[in-house]
Design a protein around this motif. Structure first.
Motif, mmCIF file in Angstrom:
data_model
loop_
_atom_site.group_PDB
_atom_site.id
_atom_site.type_symbol
_atom_site.label_atom_id
_atom_site.label_comp_id
_atom_site.label_asym_id
_atom_site.label_seq_id
_atom_site.Cartn_x
_atom_site.Cartn_y
_atom_site.Cartn_z
ATOM 1 N N ASN A 109 -5.847 -24.826 20.668
ATOM 2 C CA ASN A 109 -5.729 -24.894 22.122
ATOM 3 C C ASN A 109 -6.718 -25.861 22.763
ATOM 4 O O ASN A 109 -7.072 -25.711 23.941
ATOM 5 C CB ASN A 109 -5.896 -23.505 22.727
ATOM 6 N N GLY A 110 -7.172 -26.850 21.991
ATOM 7 C CA GLY A 110 -7.917 -27.968 22.550
ATOM 8 C C GLY A 110 -9.422 -27.828 22.602
ATOM 9 O O GLY A 110 -10.106 -28.713 23.132
ATOM 10 N N ALA A 111 -10.008 -26.735 22.068
ATOM 11 C CA ALA A 111 -11.454 -26.543 22.134
ATOM 12 C C ALA A 111 -12.175 -27.544 21.240
ATOM 13 O O ALA A 111 -11.664 -27.951 20.195
ATOM 14 C CB ALA A 111 -11.820 -25.119 21.736
ATOM 15 N N LYS A 112 -13.364 -27.932 21.640
ATOM 16 C CA LYS A 112 -14.189 -28.847 20.859
ATOM 17 C C LYS A 112 -15.301 -28.110 20.099
ATOM 18 O O LYS A 112 -16.127 -28.734 19.446
ATOM 19 C CB LYS A 112 -14.813 -29.900 21.772
ATOM 20 N N GLY A 113 -15.290 -26.823 20.187
ATOM 21 C CA GLY A 113 -16.267 -25.986 19.503
ATOM 22 C C GLY A 113 -16.043 -24.545 19.905
ATOM 23 O O GLY A 113 -15.213 -24.252 20.779
ATOM 24 N N LEU A 114 -16.764 -23.631 19.279
ATOM 25 C CA LEU A 114 -16.601 -22.215 19.591
ATOM 26 C C LEU A 114 -17.947 -21.507 19.455
ATOM 27 O O LEU A 114 -18.645 -21.655 18.452
ATOM 28 C CB LEU A 114 -15.581 -21.563 18.644
ATOM 29 N N LEU A 115 -18.307 -20.747 20.495
ATOM 30 C CA LEU A 115 -19.493 -19.910 20.476
ATOM 31 C C LEU A 115 -19.047 -18.447 20.464
ATOM 32 O O LEU A 115 -18.341 -18.007 21.376
ATOM 33 C CB LEU A 115 -20.377 -20.176 21.695
ATOM 34 N N ILE A 116 -19.435 -17.733 19.425
ATOM 35 C CA ILE A 116 -19.068 -16.325 19.274
ATOM 36 C C ILE A 116 -20.287 -15.479 19.614
ATOM 37 O O ILE A 116 -21.338 -15.593 18.970
ATOM 38 C CB ILE A 116 -18.585 -16.026 17.843
ATOM 39 N N VAL A 117 -20.164 -14.646 20.627
ATOM 40 C CA VAL A 117 -21.272 -13.810 21.092
ATOM 41 C C VAL A 117 -21.300 -12.526 20.275
ATOM 42 O O VAL A 117 -20.289 -11.823 20.180
ATOM 43 C CB VAL A 117 -21.133 -13.496 22.593
ATOM 44 N N SER A 118 -22.456 -12.223 19.686
ATOM 45 C CA SER A 118 -22.573 -11.076 18.784
ATOM 46 C C SER A 118 -23.624 -10.102 19.294
ATOM 47 O O SER A 118 -24.750 -10.498 19.614
ATOM 48 C CB SER A 118 -22.934 -11.549 17.371
ATOM 49 N N LYS A 119 -23.253 -8.818 19.347
ATOM 50 C CA LYS A 119 -24.214 -7.760 19.669
ATOM 51 C C LYS A 119 -24.955 -7.291 18.424
ATOM 52 O O LYS A 119 -25.960 -6.595 18.537
ATOM 53 C CB LYS A 119 -23.506 -6.579 20.327
ATOM 54 N N ASP A 120 -24.462 -7.660 17.261
ATOM 55 C CA ASP A 120 -25.065 -7.261 15.996
ATOM 56 C C ASP A 120 -25.904 -8.411 15.435
ATOM 57 O O ASP A 120 -26.082 -9.447 16.070
ATOM 58 C CB ASP A 120 -23.975 -6.853 14.989
ATOM 59 N N ARG A 121 -26.370 -8.219 14.223
ATOM 60 C CA ARG A 121 -27.148 -9.246 13.530
ATOM 61 C C ARG A 121 -26.337 -10.533 13.405
ATOM 62 O O ARG A 121 -25.127 -10.508 13.138
ATOM 63 C CB ARG A 121 -27.516 -8.725 12.140
#
Length: 537
Positions: free
Chosen positions: A122-134
């Motif tokens: 869908n055209g993203a140039k990167g991805l940041l995944i937010v984690s509540k865990d380690r």
């Protein structure tokens, strides 16, 4: 147990990786045997068009896509806040997709590959995944790595909240991974503190022990008498001590948040006593404050101690309490912690005495196995694959208290590094890596004085300790993982001392400590012991 979003990393691969790391460390390999999947980097956030910004720690996998090393070469892209979604199905994708932007989504419900694939389509140039865990490496398999061409990284939930508070809706982000320095300059400070403590403590302990046995003189108060008391270590005490160390380490691993405050309180008390012991030889030379307090029934004061001892006690307690209150002030509290830690180590080296080289060998070999086991073997036994020793020493990342154990020398990193942002801003060296070899150094110094050897054993063992510490730093730089320092320190100090004893043909005396156990009023090999021992008090 491996979470579903960690892709195809199975238990067998984790076990194989741990075994290979263990073998490579034993062989002092120059390179890691298996490529490290997780790497630290930085995400530089700023408001649209603003030159000012702030860096946040990210954890990425260069096998998805590499990040530039310089911020100037990293593309500044608009972020798309999708933290209300986990991006696991096409229905989570907003209308129009993510053209030329980097979405921020929550971790969970599906694999990293499924998330980054939807983002890329869908055209993203990167991805940041937010984690509540380690923060764990965003892993996948070879075919998935080849399919994906955009970077994917994990960002902590706490940092996401700060980003939302600090920057507006039109915030931009640039992801980059500055090159890690091979060796940080703070290692020089740790080396000087550790070697200096071992040398001073071993010299002081040996001189005071011999002086106490040879020179019988009147003491002006009970404080000095108490200061000179020593404890001889027996094999049974060594076994009990090691069992207690193992038990305490395991308990801290499982109940860290409950036991950390007890450890902090114990350190405050022990370091205050150690600081008093180290400063008293200087204070007792001051010609003031020798008068005693009036008669009283107060606890610890009914023997009418001198005024200067009370002032010194108050000062030591104040320093210890100050550290306890401000221990989390990273900018300066580490200086107090190191000073108190060095005083504690000197006090322990002066108080605990190994009577024979046989006892030294037993203690060092047993703790050698203990250190190696808890650093290299326990990752094969824990669910997270983390070393129990490293986790406890650095403080678990999922700890609710965010407290750190104080039983280490710590110096902040002096080089620019992502590790400063990633909850690893200090280099650490445990007190055990100073005390255990230091007891052998102290024994060598006592034997030197007994045999009139111009301190050859003491100097050789101290140099062996310094070489072992340098090897530890080299192994740390090459392997980029926590090292059991005793793996290198024990062979360097034990073998050096043994080699000197063999060279001088004094191994039987050195092994049994002849003259220490039976008393010193004897002649050894027609050598008369001279009692003019240096006054180091």
């Amino acid at each position: 147990m491996v979470e579903s979003e960690e892709g195809s990393v199975d238990g067998g691969r984790r076990q194989q990786s741990g075994i290979m790391r263990f073998l490579s460390s034993l062989l002092w390999a120059a390179l890691l045997i298996e490529q490290v999947l997780g790497e630290y980097g930085m995400a530089h956030f700023s408001d649209g068009g603003s030159s000012k910004g702030k860096d946040y720690c990210i954890f990425f996998n260069s096998q998805w896509a590499r990040l530039p090393q310089d911020l100037s070469k990293a593309a500044r892209l608009q972020t798309y806040d999708l933290t209300t979604s986990v991006l696991c199905s096409p229905s989570d994708v907003p209308e129009g997709g993510f053209p030329n932007s980097i979405p921020m989504v929550m971790r969970g419900n599906c694999t990293f590959y499924e998330k980054v694939r939807l983002a890329q389509i869908n055209g993203a140039k990167g991805l940041l995944i937010v984690s509540k865990d380690r923060l764990t490496p965003p892993s996948g398999n070879k075919s998935q790595y080849e399919e994906i061409g955009i970077p994917v990284a994990l960002l902590s939930y706490k940092d996401m909240l700060d980003i939302s508070k600090t920057f507006g809706e039109k915030r931009q982000v640039a992801m980059y991974a500055p090159k890690e320095p091979v060796v940080d300059y703070n290692m020089v400070l740790i080396f000087l503190m550790a070697v200096g403590t071992v040398a001073v403590g071993g010299y002081w302990a040996g001189s005071r022990d011999i002086k106490k046995r040879y020179m019988k003189h009147k003491r002006d108060d009970g404080a000095e008498k108490q200061d000179e008391e020593t404890v001889d270590v027996t094999p049974i005490m060594i076994c009990v001590f090691v069992v207690m160390c193992c038990s305490m380490l395991v308990l801290l691993y499982f109940f860290y948040d409950h036991l950390v405050y007890m450890t902090i309180a114990t350190f405050c008390l022990a370091s205050a006593v150690g600081l008093y012991s180290c400063l008293w030889p200087f204070v007792r030379r001051i010609p003031f404050g020798k008068c005693r307090i009036p008669e009283n029934n107060l606890p610890y004061c009914h023997k009418r101690p001198q005024v200067r001892t009370l002032i010194l006690s108050a000062f030591c307690i104040a320093v210890s309490v100050t550290w306890g209150v401000f221990r989390n002030e990273d900018q300066w509290a580490w200086i107090l912690q190191d000073a108190l830690g060095i005083a504690f180590c000197l006090y322990m080296l002066k108080t605990i005495r190994l009577p024979t080289f046989k006892a030294c060998t037993l203690l060092l070999v047993v703790l050698f196995v203990y250190d190696v086991f808890f650093v290299f073997i326990t990752p094969l036994l824990t669910e997270s694959g983390e070393s129990i020793m490293v986790e406890v020493a650095a403080g678990p990342s999922d700890s609710s208290t965010h407290e750190k154990l104080p039983m280490v020398l710590k110096v902040p990193r002096l080089n620019s590094s992502p590790l400063v942002l990633c909850d690893r801003p200090f280099s650490l060296l445990g007190f055990g890596d100073i005390l255990v070899p230091g007891l052998l150094v102290a024994y060598c110094h006592r034997f030197d004085i007994l045999m009139q050897t111009s301190r050859i054993y003491f100097l050789a063992c101290t140099i062996g300790y310094g070489i072992g510490l340098l090897i530890t730093f080299v192994a740390l730089a090459l392997m980029q993982m926590g090292q059991p320092a005793l793996l290198y320190l024990v062979p360097c100090t034990l073998l050096t001392s043994l080699a000197v004893a063999l060279w001088r043909k004094e191994l039987p005396l050195f092994w049994t400590g002849s003259g220490f156990v039976e008393g010193f009023g004897v002649n050894l090999r027609n050598k008369t012991v001279i009692s003019n021992v240096c006054n180091c008090s």
